[in-house]
Design a protein around this motif. Structure first.
Motif, PDB file in Angstrom:
ATOM      1  N   ASP A  39       0.819  -1.217   0.000  1.00  0.00           N
ATOM      2  CA  ASP A  39       0.000   0.000   0.000  1.00  0.00           C
ATOM      3  C   ASP A  39       0.851   1.264   0.000  1.00  0.00           C
ATOM      4  N   PHE A  40       2.068   1.151   0.533  1.00  0.00           N
ATOM      5  CA  PHE A  40       3.008   2.284   0.512  1.00  0.00           C
ATOM      6  C   PHE A  40       3.868   2.274  -0.756  1.00  0.00           C
ATOM      7  N   ASN A  41       3.508   1.446  -1.733  1.00  0.00           N
ATOM      8  CA  ASN A  41       4.217   1.355  -3.022  1.00  0.00           C
ATOM      9  C   ASN A  41       5.652   0.860  -2.867  1.00  0.00           C
ATOM     10  N   ASN A  42       5.835  -0.111  -1.956  1.00  0.00           N
ATOM     11  CA  ASN A  42       7.130  -0.778  -1.788  1.00  0.00           C
ATOM     12  C   ASN A  42       8.299   0.198  -1.628  1.00  0.00           C
ATOM     13  N   PRO A  43       8.250   1.056  -0.643  1.00  0.00           N
ATOM     14  CA  PRO A  43       9.315   2.060  -0.485  1.00  0.00           C
ATOM     15  C   PRO A  43      10.631   1.436  -0.054  1.00  0.00           C
ATOM     16  N   TYR A  44      11.703   2.119  -0.388  1.00  0.00           N
ATOM     17  CA  TYR A  44      13.042   1.648  -0.004  1.00  0.00           C
ATOM     18  C   TYR A  44      13.184   1.559   1.513  1.00  0.00           C
ATOM     19  N   LEU A  45      12.464   2.418   2.223  1.00  0.00           N
ATOM     20  CA  LEU A  45      12.511   2.427   3.689  1.00  0.00           C
ATOM     21  C   LEU A  45      12.135   1.070   4.273  1.00  0.00           C
ATOM     22  N   LEU A  46      11.309   0.307   3.546  1.00  0.00           N
ATOM     23  CA  LEU A  46      10.870  -1.001   4.011  1.00  0.00           C
ATOM     24  C   LEU A  46      11.504  -2.123   3.187  1.00  0.00           C
ATOM     25  N   ALA A  47      12.700  -1.882   2.677  1.00  0.00           N
ATOM     26  CA  ALA A  47      13.368  -2.863   1.815  1.00  0.00           C
ATOM     27  C   ALA A  47      13.659  -4.173   2.537  1.00  0.00           C
ATOM     28  N   SER A  48      13.825  -4.102   3.858  1.00  0.00           N
ATOM     29  CA  SER A  48      14.137  -5.322   4.616  1.00  0.00           C
ATOM     30  C   SER A  48      12.934  -6.241   4.766  1.00  0.00           C
ATOM     31  N   TRP A  49      11.747  -5.740   4.388  1.00  0.00           N
ATOM     32  CA  TRP A  49      10.536  -6.561   4.513  1.00  0.00           C
ATOM     33  C   TRP A  49      10.489  -7.566   3.355  1.00  0.00           C
ATOM     34  N   ASN A  50      11.318  -8.581   3.466  1.00  0.00           N
ATOM     35  CA  ASN A  50      11.455  -9.615   2.445  1.00  0.00           C
ATOM     36  C   ASN A  50      10.544 -10.780   2.803  1.00  0.00           C
ATOM     37  N   PRO A  51       9.647 -11.185   1.910  1.00  0.00           N
ATOM     38  CA  PRO A  51       8.711 -12.278   2.221  1.00  0.00           C
ATOM     39  C   PRO A  51       9.397 -13.603   2.523  1.00  0.00           C
ATOM     40  N   ASP A  52      10.680 -13.743   2.151  1.00  0.00           N
ATOM     41  CA  ASP A  52      11.404 -14.992   2.392  1.00  0.00           C
ATOM     42  C   ASP A  52      12.113 -15.016   3.737  1.00  0.00           C
ATOM     43  N   THR A  53      11.987 -13.946   4.513  1.00  0.00           N
ATOM     44  CA  THR A  53      12.652 -13.891   5.810  1.00  0.00           C
ATOM     45  C   THR A  53      11.624 -13.726   6.927  1.00  0.00           C
ATOM     46  N   ASP A  54      12.099 -13.911   8.132  1.00  0.00           N
ATOM     47  CA  ASP A  54      11.231 -13.829   9.311  1.00  0.00           C
ATOM     48  C   ASP A  54      10.863 -12.372   9.589  1.00  0.00           C
ATOM     49  N   CYS A  55       9.571 -12.064   9.633  1.00  0.00           N
ATOM     50  CA  CYS A  55       9.150 -10.675   9.791  1.00  0.00           C
ATOM     51  C   CYS A  55       9.497 -10.112  11.170  1.00  0.00           C
ATOM     52  N   CYS A  56       9.777 -10.973  12.140  1.00  0.00           N
ATOM     53  CA  CYS A  56      10.198 -10.490  13.457  1.00  0.00           C
ATOM     54  C   CYS A  56      11.596  -9.883  13.407  1.00  0.00           C
ATOM     55  N   ASP A  57      12.302 -10.107  12.316  1.00  0.00           N
ATOM     56  CA  ASP A  57      13.639  -9.531  12.134  1.00  0.00           C
ATOM     57  C   ASP A  57      13.629  -8.321  11.201  1.00  0.00           C
ATOM     58  N   TRP A  58      12.476  -7.930  10.720  1.00  0.00           N
ATOM     59  CA  TRP A  58      12.406  -6.812   9.788  1.00  0.00           C
ATOM     60  C   TRP A  58      12.629  -5.486  10.503  1.00  0.00           C
ATOM     61  N   TYR A  59      13.194  -4.559   9.760  1.00  0.00           N
ATOM     62  CA  TYR A  59      13.399  -3.200  10.256  1.00  0.00           C
ATOM     63  C   TYR A  59      12.055  -2.572  10.615  1.00  0.00           C
ATOM     64  N   THR A  60      11.989  -1.937  11.764  1.00  0.00           N
ATOM     65  CA  THR A  60      10.824  -1.229  12.301  1.00  0.00           C
ATOM     66  C   THR A  60       9.776  -2.150  12.930  1.00  0.00           C
ATOM     67  N   VAL A  61       9.988  -3.483  12.875  1.00  0.00           N
ATOM     68  CA  VAL A  61       8.999  -4.433  13.402  1.00  0.00           C
ATOM     69  C   VAL A  61       9.542  -5.105  14.665  1.00  0.00           C
ATOM     70  N   THR A  62       8.692  -5.227  15.679  1.00  0.00           N
ATOM     71  CA  THR A  62       9.054  -5.943  16.900  1.00  0.00           C
ATOM     72  C   THR A  62       7.967  -6.954  17.215  1.00  0.00           C
ATOM     73  N   CYS A  63       8.386  -8.159  17.632  1.00  0.00           N
ATOM     74  CA  CYS A  63       7.446  -9.205  18.016  1.00  0.00           C
ATOM     75  C   CYS A  63       7.577  -9.515  19.502  1.00  0.00           C
ATOM     76  N   ASP A  64       6.494  -9.962  20.093  1.00  0.00           N
ATOM     77  CA  ASP A  64       6.518 -10.419  21.471  1.00  0.00           C
ATOM     78  C   ASP A  64       7.415 -11.653  21.573  1.00  0.00           C
ATOM     79  N   THR A  65       8.252 -11.696  22.603  1.00  0.00           N
ATOM     80  CA  THR A  65       9.235 -12.775  22.714  1.00  0.00           C
ATOM     81  C   THR A  65       8.599 -14.141  22.991  1.00  0.00           C
ATOM     82  N   LYS A  66       7.380 -14.146  23.518  1.00  0.00           N
ATOM     83  CA  LYS A  66       6.722 -15.419  23.833  1.00  0.00           C
ATOM     84  C   LYS A  66       5.718 -15.830  22.756  1.00  0.00           C
ATOM     85  N   THR A  67       4.861 -14.916  22.375  1.00  0.00           N
ATOM     86  CA  THR A  67       3.813 -15.260  21.402  1.00  0.00           C
ATOM     87  C   THR A  67       4.277 -15.085  19.957  1.00  0.00           C
TER      88      THR A  67
END
Length: 332
Positions: A39-67
């Motif tokens: 929806d943001f037209n695939n900006p360079y700012l979100l280049a680390s959001w690679n569908p082949d990698t774990d999204c908990c490791d993506w730039y700007t994203v944080t996941c709960d350590t348990k869930t």
């Protein structure tokens, strides 16, 4: 030899399984994040959001350590004119475990505050600041009962402040400063249970301060650079614990000599108003006053001696009707 033959297939099986084991991110959360990127037209700012990698490791994203559910999304830019542009995507409302949502310093972010944000029942912090988001401050934000910090500063928001925001029981800070807001402070703000800090400066707000705000005991209140008028003394009181108050550059007009200030005050700025009377002697009992400015008002009489009042320069007292005494010339 037989043991080695058994170990080789087992190690090979682990290698095959390891990518799946490393994918902590919830599949639905990942799908939503990829939709946001699209929806943001695939900006360079979100280049680390690679569908082949774990999204908990993506730039700007944080996941709960348990869930391993996405609980924080912070999209910001340290450089101007980032290529991220458009409206806040509706899909942000489809991250049900989100506790922190931030869009900061994104000059090409436009449109209204996204209504689907109201679905984020777990949200504790919402920051949309230094953007070009426009439209009203939405009343639906009052549905976010877990919200502690609401920062909509430095945007292009307009219209009036919704009275319903007082319904946020856990709110500790409300920042609506540096927008284009008009109208009065809602009388309902006197019913805040959590006494949030109020930052409403640099808008076009007007009218008088509701008397209901005598019930408010915020640590910080900044109403500077608006069009307020009348009596603001209800913001003070001997039993309050308020520390910082900035009412500068308005049209407030009230008798300062009748105001009882809390001893907790650290900074008081009243410059460029129409405040009259004299400086009350009670201010000498404010032991930790570090900032003080009553310049450009209509005050008169001798500046009380004692406390911290003589520690401020003459510019804190300039341009009043007939103030005198240190640090100004002595009274005759």
């Amino acid at each position: 030899m037989a043991t080695n033959m058994i170990m080789i297939p087992f190690c090979f099986l682990l290698m095959l399984l390891s990518p799946a084991l490393s994918q902590r991110c919830n599949p639905q959360d990942k799908k939503v994040l990829l939709q946001i990127k699209k929806d943001f037209n695939n900006p360079y700012l979100l280049a680390s959001w690679n569908p082949d990698t774990d999204c908990c490791d993506w730039y700007t994203v944080t996941c709960d350590t348990k869930t391993h559910r996405v609980n924080s999304l912070v999209i910001l830019s340290s450089v101007p004119n980032t290529n991220l542009s458009g409206h806040i995507p509706p899909s942000v409302g489809d991250l049900p475990y989100l506790e922190n949502l931030e869009f900061h310093k994104l000059s090409n972010l436009t449109g209204p505050v996204q209504p689907t944000i109201a679905k984020l029942a777990r949200l504790k912090t919402l920051t949309i600041s230094w953007t070009n988001v426009s439209g009203p401050v939405p009343a639906f934000l009052a549905q976010l009962k877990n919200l502690s910090f609401l920062d909509l500063s430095f945007n292009s928001l307009s219209g009036t402040i919704p009275p319903s925001l007082y319904q946020l029981p856990n709110l500790l800070s409300l920042r609506l400063d540096r927008n284009r807001l008009t109208g009065p402070i809602p009388a309902s703000f006197g019913s805040f249970r959590s006494n949030p800090d109020l930052y409403l400066s640099h808008n076009q707000l007007s009218g008088t301060i509701p008397t209901s705000l005598k019930n408010l005991n915020s640590n910080r209140i900044d109403l500077s650079r608006n069009k307020f008028e009348g009596d603001a003394s209800v913001l003070f009181g001997p039993n309050k614990t308020t520390q910082i108050v900035d009412l500068s550059r308005n049209s407030f007009a009230f008798d300062l000599s009748k105001v009882q200030f809390p001893r907790s005050l650290i900074s008081l700025d009243l410059n460029h108003n129409k405040i009259y009377g004299s400086i009350p002697a009670g201010l000498t009992a404010v032991d930790f006053l570090q900032g003080f400015n009553v310049s450009y008002n209509r005050l008169c009489g001798q500046i009380p001696v004692g406390g911290r009042l003589q520690s401020f320069g003459a510019d804190s007292y300039f341009h009043n009707k007939c103030l005198c005494g240190s640090p100004l010339p002595s009274c005759n």
